[in-house]
Design a protein around this motif. Structure first.
Motif, PDB file in Angstrom:
ATOM      1  N   ASP A   1       9.060  78.014  69.034  1.00 37.77           N
ATOM      2  CA  ASP A   1       9.087  76.703  68.168  1.00 37.77           C
ATOM      3  C   ASP A   1       8.792  75.335  68.108  1.00 37.77           C
ATOM      4  OD1 ASP A   1      10.950  75.730  66.061  1.00 37.77           O
ATOM      5  OD2 ASP A   1      12.761  75.593  67.019  1.00 37.77           O
ATOM      6  N   GLU A   2       8.539  74.520  67.924  1.00 34.89           N
ATOM      7  CA  GLU A   2       7.628  73.071  67.709  1.00 34.89           C
ATOM      8  C   GLU A   2       5.836  73.299  68.672  1.00 34.89           C
ATOM      9  OE1 GLU A   2       9.538  70.169  70.634  1.00 34.89           O
ATOM     10  OE2 GLU A   2      10.987  70.055  68.822  1.00 34.89           O
ATOM     11  N   LEU A   3       5.218  73.775  68.249  1.00 34.23           N
ATOM     12  CA  LEU A   3       4.162  74.554  68.420  1.00 34.23           C
ATOM     13  C   LEU A   3       2.641  72.819  68.966  1.00 34.23           C
ATOM     14  CD1 LEU A   3       1.921  76.451  67.730  1.00 34.23           C
ATOM     15  CD2 LEU A   3       0.985  75.407  66.009  1.00 34.23           C
TER      16      LEU A   3
ATOM     17  N   VAL B   1      11.116  80.717  72.393  1.00 35.10           N
ATOM     18  CA  VAL B   1      11.338  78.591  72.392  1.00 35.10           C
ATOM     19  C   VAL B   1      12.125  78.689  71.012  1.00 35.10           C
ATOM     20  CG1 VAL B   1      10.981  76.822  72.300  1.00 35.10           C
ATOM     21  CG2 VAL B   1       9.992  77.911  74.731  1.00 35.10           C
ATOM     22  N   VAL B   2      13.245  78.125  71.104  1.00 31.83           N
ATOM     23  CA  VAL B   2      13.964  77.789  69.628  1.00 31.83           C
ATOM     24  C   VAL B   2      15.056  76.375  69.821  1.00 31.83           C
ATOM     25  CG1 VAL B   2      15.896  78.030  68.418  1.00 31.83           C
ATOM     26  CG2 VAL B   2      14.768  80.483  68.969  1.00 31.83           C
ATOM     27  N   GLN B   3      14.620  75.490  69.616  1.00 30.38           N
ATOM     28  CA  GLN B   3      14.392  73.839  69.444  1.00 30.38           C
ATOM     29  C   GLN B   3      15.621  73.850  68.196  1.00 30.38           C
ATOM     30  OE1 GLN B   3      14.834  72.606  72.523  1.00 30.38           O
ATOM     31  NE2 GLN B   3      12.720  73.196  73.205  1.00 30.38           N
TER      32      GLN B   3
ATOM     33  N   GLY C   1      13.499  68.198  60.145  1.00 27.53           N
ATOM     34  CA  GLY C   1      15.139  68.182  59.204  1.00 27.53           C
ATOM     35  C   GLY C   1      14.536  68.984  58.579  1.00 27.53           C
ATOM     36  N   VAL C   2      13.632  69.324  57.947  1.00 27.94           N
ATOM     37  CA  VAL C   2      13.534  70.145  56.336  1.00 27.94           C
ATOM     38  C   VAL C   2      13.776  71.049  56.644  1.00 27.94           C
ATOM     39  CG1 VAL C   2      11.551  68.457  56.170  1.00 27.94           C
ATOM     40  CG2 VAL C   2      11.331  70.565  57.140  1.00 27.94           C
ATOM     41  N   GLY C   3      13.759  71.818  57.591  1.00 29.31           N
ATOM     42  CA  GLY C   3      14.375  73.016  58.042  1.00 29.31           C
ATOM     43  C   GLY C   3      12.958  74.732  58.452  1.00 29.31           C
ATOM     44  N   LYS C   4      13.180  73.962  59.030  1.00 29.09           N
ATOM     45  CA  LYS C   4      11.806  74.879  59.975  1.00 29.09           C
ATOM     46  C   LYS C   4      12.567  76.149  60.942  1.00 29.09           C
ATOM     47  CE  LYS C   4       9.127  72.063  61.830  1.00 29.09           C
ATOM     48  NZ  LYS C   4       9.766  70.432  60.802  1.00 29.09           N
ATOM     49  N   THR C   5      13.036  75.221  62.038  1.00 31.07           N
ATOM     50  CA  THR C   5      13.490  76.923  62.472  1.00 31.07           C
ATOM     51  C   THR C   5      14.308  77.341  61.910  1.00 31.07           C
ATOM     52  OG1 THR C   5      13.200  74.740  64.398  1.00 31.07           O
ATOM     53  CG2 THR C   5      14.955  76.071  64.426  1.00 31.07           C
TER      54      THR C   5
END
Length: 894
Positions: free
Chosen positions: A116-118, A66-68, A41-45
């Motif tokens: 996304d999401e390594l 991949v984009v979550q 929720g901090v805004g990485k994506t």
């Protein structure tokens, strides 16, 4: 006198060059940019997508793999303008899951991929178990990658995050993946703002948000996670600053020394490894995990703890070292001195109080030894999770039963000899029993045997008998002394047994390596190398072993064992291991569903073949077997490289000989074959031009000369054809029974014109046995020798042909009166295209006649001898042919 300023400038330039080279990515490898956050929720994506749009405006061809978005409207809106790859759908346990289509991204080959999401774990059955492994493959293909990860997913911080939040994070990323990133961006958001976003439903739906606040997203937890994220980013900044100094040619903080962490099979092993990884990262030190194997028996739980710690160290980028010795502290100090370590980290010993009182723990013994090391002791008691018990480590029923039986036998033997031995001597019988148990089992059963012997000795032999009470005070000292001696001797014997077992294991591994090296050294070709290697490797693995090579079409063909097609999963794992130079397949994180474990056989960073072990589902390879197989694979790779080099040298030699043969053949064709053609053409031109002016005698002479040259040309061409058939092994032997006189007569008739100026004498017995040969070939060999004798004989010279039986062979000797052959040249006259010009009749021919003769006689199992001629004049060439058992005359009759 040296120029110190010049040396300093040169050193600074070298540092600057090294730093610039380090700053560049590996050749053909993409760059990784990591967006790091303290929590979801901090805004990485969102930040990753903003950076992607900026790169797209710059003309970079990118692809969203991949984009979550997790249903966040702002993130979904930002992702709409980017080209995306459809996700693959897999059904797992009745649930439809979506995963990145790795092959589609590789086929599209964008300049930049968004993943996304390594830390995500892939669906079982995927090529890789973790998404970060997919990212590594993209980077290896030269594709830049933008990715996101939260700090709680870093492997080295896993235990700290669990201590802070009380939640055990299952999906982790090795720290080296993030540390090797070209750029690390910290996406920071104060805890209060993050909690506000959570309450507004911008992170999770309201129901999930309330549960997350209660379980994970407390302000205290978020503050601690934020601090960990900043520390991680700060460590990366420190590394970048040091790199910048080196690029400017200034002295950067030197990476001196090494961190060693000693681990055992206890609960704090993994905590030690994670702590060591963090310390090594902060201090910029290379680090190793060292385990001292003393040969003691381990239960299943202890083995699992040790293996888990070693695997964790490999994932975190540490080195795993296993040493075999009897004393831990001195072994660690010796290894630290060898590796020039500066820091030694161990855990607090949890030995029983009496063991610590007798010998002290490992940490205490390390501190007592002068070493010059910084020794750190980690007390992990408070944070140690509950241990999953396996079977009791020391409780082996058979060993303790042996202790009871040995005590009973010793008591019986002592009772039998008590009438002839003094009381102090009887104790030696019980000591012998203790030593026997210690040597046959371990320390625990030996101590039990010592205690039982103590009680039996007191009960049976110390007055009053059949009682545990002691009447005399001196007997108390005797019993205590006996118990002490029994315990000490049992401990010493058990230690010697452990050391002996360690030495046996080491000797066994060394013996296997030595035997394999010896057998590989004796192997001269690829087939022998593989046969010797597969035999030893199957013994080491305990399971079937194969060696495969890659074909031009990308498939794999077995070099050893039966030619059988590999399953699709095994081929995929083999392909990945070949491309990346790492283990793949069963027991690894890459394509673990493969029935084979693959290890690349590499020399000078290029793969030669793949070593495969077919792993049974119920018999996974242990770390010891894997370590042994990797050690044995290295001499196999070197042997394959040696064989490949030998094959290349042999091919080069054959090519050189072929070129030499071609040159000689062309020279022969241009001279020896052209000469009779020139003579024939001159005779024919004379006949055409002077037809009416020539007399009948002149015309006959020209025609006879043309015929002789045509026969000469025919013999040259026949020799070339025969030599070609001999060289290719296509000369078939049509054997039949023939009389030697018929062969001699036919050969002399063919050469009647050439032999006309000479005196030919024949010496043949009338009762010569028959030969079982190919008559035409033997006749041609005899013709070649007779022609050679005629060519070197003077006019009106004598040629002596002798045919005789000597032992079990027939000898055809042809002697001439020519100049003879010196001893130094007698071994050369059978070489192709070798001619000796001696006298006015020598130096003609192609130099193939005797070479063909040797091939024909050798095909019949015979040989050719060269000696001086009759009366020491000229040369004598003898054809020796074996004589088989003669045929039955009645059977041959019609």
């Amino acid at each position: 006198m040296t120029d110190s300023s010049g040396a300093a400038a040169s050193g600074a330039a070298a540092l600057r060059a090294d730093a610039l080279l380090t700053a560049l990515p590996a050749q053909g490898r993409g760059r990784l940019k990591v967006f790091l956050g303290a929590a979801p929720g901090v805004g990485k994506t969102y930040a990753m997508l903003q950076a992607a749009h900026e790169r797209q405006r710059q003309g970079v061809r990118l692809l969203a793999a991949v984009v979550q978005t997790h249903g966040r409207s702002e993130t979904e809106a930002l992702s709409l303008g980017l080209p995306q790859v459809p996700l693959l759908r897999h059904e797992y346990r009745g649930v439809l899951l979506e995963e990145m289509d790795l092959d589609a991204v590789l086929a599209a080959a964008p300049q930049l991929a968004l993943v996304d999401e390594l830390a995500h774990s892939n669906v079982p059955g995927s090529r890789h178990a973790k998404r970060w492994q997919d990212v590594q493959e993209l980077l290896a293909a030269g594709i830049d990658v933008y990715t996101t990860v939260n700090v709680q997913h870093l492997e080295s911080l896993n235990d700290k995050v669990c201590g802070i939040t009380g939640v055990q994070v299952r999906e982790t990323v090795p720290d080296w993946v993030v540390q090797e990133a070209f750029e690390l961006v910290l996406i920071d958001l104060p805890p209060r703002e993050l909690l506000e976003r959570l309450r507004q439903g911008k992170v999770y739906v309201p129901e999930q948000a309330r549960a997350a606040i209660d379980a994970f997203f407390s302000q205290t937890n978020l503050g601690a996670l934020r601090e960990l994220a900043m520390q991680t980013a700060a460590a990366q900044v420190d590394a970048d600053v040091a790199q910048g100094y080196r690029q400017r040619g200034e002295q950067a903080p030197a990476l001196q020394g090494r961190l060693l962490v000693g681990v055992d099979g206890d609960d704090q092993a993994e905590a030690l490894v994670r702590h060591a990884s963090r310390v090594a990262q902060r201090r910029h030190l290379p680090w190793s995990v060292v385990h001292v194997e003393r040969g003691a028996a381990r239960d299943e739980g202890s083995r699992q703890c040790l293996q888990a710690a070693q695997q964790l160290a490999e994932r975190l980028g540490g080195e795993v070292v296993v040493l075999r010795a009897g004393e831990v502290a001195r072994t660690l100090l010796g290894h630290a001195a060898e590796r020039r370590a500066s820091v030694l980290l161990v855990g607090q010993s949890r030995r029983r109080w009496w063991r610590r009182w007798l010998s002290g723990g490992v940490a205490q013994r390390l501190l007592r030894e002068p070493s010059g090391l910084e020794i750190s002791v980690l007390d992990g008691q408070a944070a140690r999770p509950a241990r999953v018990r396996g079977e009791p480590g020391r409780w082996v029923a058979g060993h303790y039963l042996l202790a009871i039986l040995a005590t009973a036998l010793a008591a019986g033997l002592a009772w039998a000899v008590s009438s002839v031995l003094e009381l102090p001597n009887i104790s030696l019988v019980f000591l012998a029993a203790v030593l026997l148990v210690a040597v046959r089992s371990s320390l625990g059963p030996a101590l039990v045997c010592a205690l039982l012997s103590f009680l039996a000795y007191d009960y049976l032999f110390i007055a009053p008998s059949y009682s545990l009470s002691i009447r005399r005070e001196e007997d108390v000292l005797t019993l205590l002394f006996f118990l002490l001696m029994a315990a000490l001797t049992g401990k010493l014997a058990a230690r010697q047994r452990r050391q002996l077992q360690v030495l046996r294991d080491t000797q066994d591994e060394t013996r296997q390596l030595l035997e394999l090296s010896q057998h590989l050294a004796l192997a001269t070709d690829r087939k022998a190398v593989l046969a010797a290697a597969v035999t030893h490797l199957e013994q080491a693995a305990g399971q079937p072993v194969t060696v495969v090579q890659r074909l031009a079409d990308g498939g794999f063909s077995p070099l050893s064992g039966p030619a059988q097609a590999l399953p699709v999963s095994a081929q995929a794992a083999a392909h990945w291991a070949w491309q990346h130079g790492q283990a793949a397949g069963a027991g690894t994180d890459t394509l673990p569903d493969s029935p084979f474990w693959w290890w690349p056989l590499r020399v000078e960073d290029r793969p030669l073949a793949l070593l495969g072990v077919k792993v049974a589902p119920s018999a996974a390879l242990s770390r010891r077997r894997l370590r042994l197989l990797r050690g044995l694979a290295q001499p196999l790779a070197q042997a394959l490289a040696r064989v490949e080099l030998a094959e290349q040298l042999e091919a080069a030699r054959l090519q050189g000989e072929t070129e030499q043969l071609r040159s000689a053949l062309l020279a022969s064709v241009s001279h020896d074959l052209r000469t009779p053609l020139t003579a024939m053409r001159g005779s024919i031109d004379s006949l055409l031009a002077l037809d009416q002016a020539l007399s009948g005698a002149d015309r006959r002479e020209l025609l006879e000369g043309t015929r002789d040259e045509a026969e000469r040309l025919d013999r040259y061409i026949q020799n070339l054809l025969d030599m070609t058939r001999l060289g290719h092994g296509s000369l078939a032997l049509a054997r039949d029974w023939v009389a030697p006189a018929d062969i001699v007569g036919s050969a002399l008739h063919r050469l009647r014109t050439l032999l006309a100026p000479l005196r030919v004498e024949r010496q043949m017995a009338g009762d010569l046995p028959l030969l079982y040969v190919h008559a035409a070939l033997i006749e041609q060999a005899l013709v070649n020798v007779l022609e050679n004798a005629a060519r070197f004989s003077p006019r009106d010279g004598r040629i002596l042909l002798q045919v005789a039986v000597e032992g079990e062979q027939l000898r055809l000797a042809i002697s001439d009166q020519g100049p003879g052959i010196p001893l130094a040249e007698r071994s050369k006259i059978f070489d192709m295209f070798y001619t000796a010009a001696r006298g006015d009749r020598g130096g003609q021919g192609t130099g193939l006649g005797l070479a063909i003769c040797q091939g024909m006689i050798g095909a019949h199992g015979g040989r050719i001898e060269v000696d001086d001629g009759a009366d020491g004049q000229g040369t004598c060439i003898t054809l020796c042919l074996p004589l088989p058992a003669q045929p039955d005359a009645d059977a041959e009759a019609p």
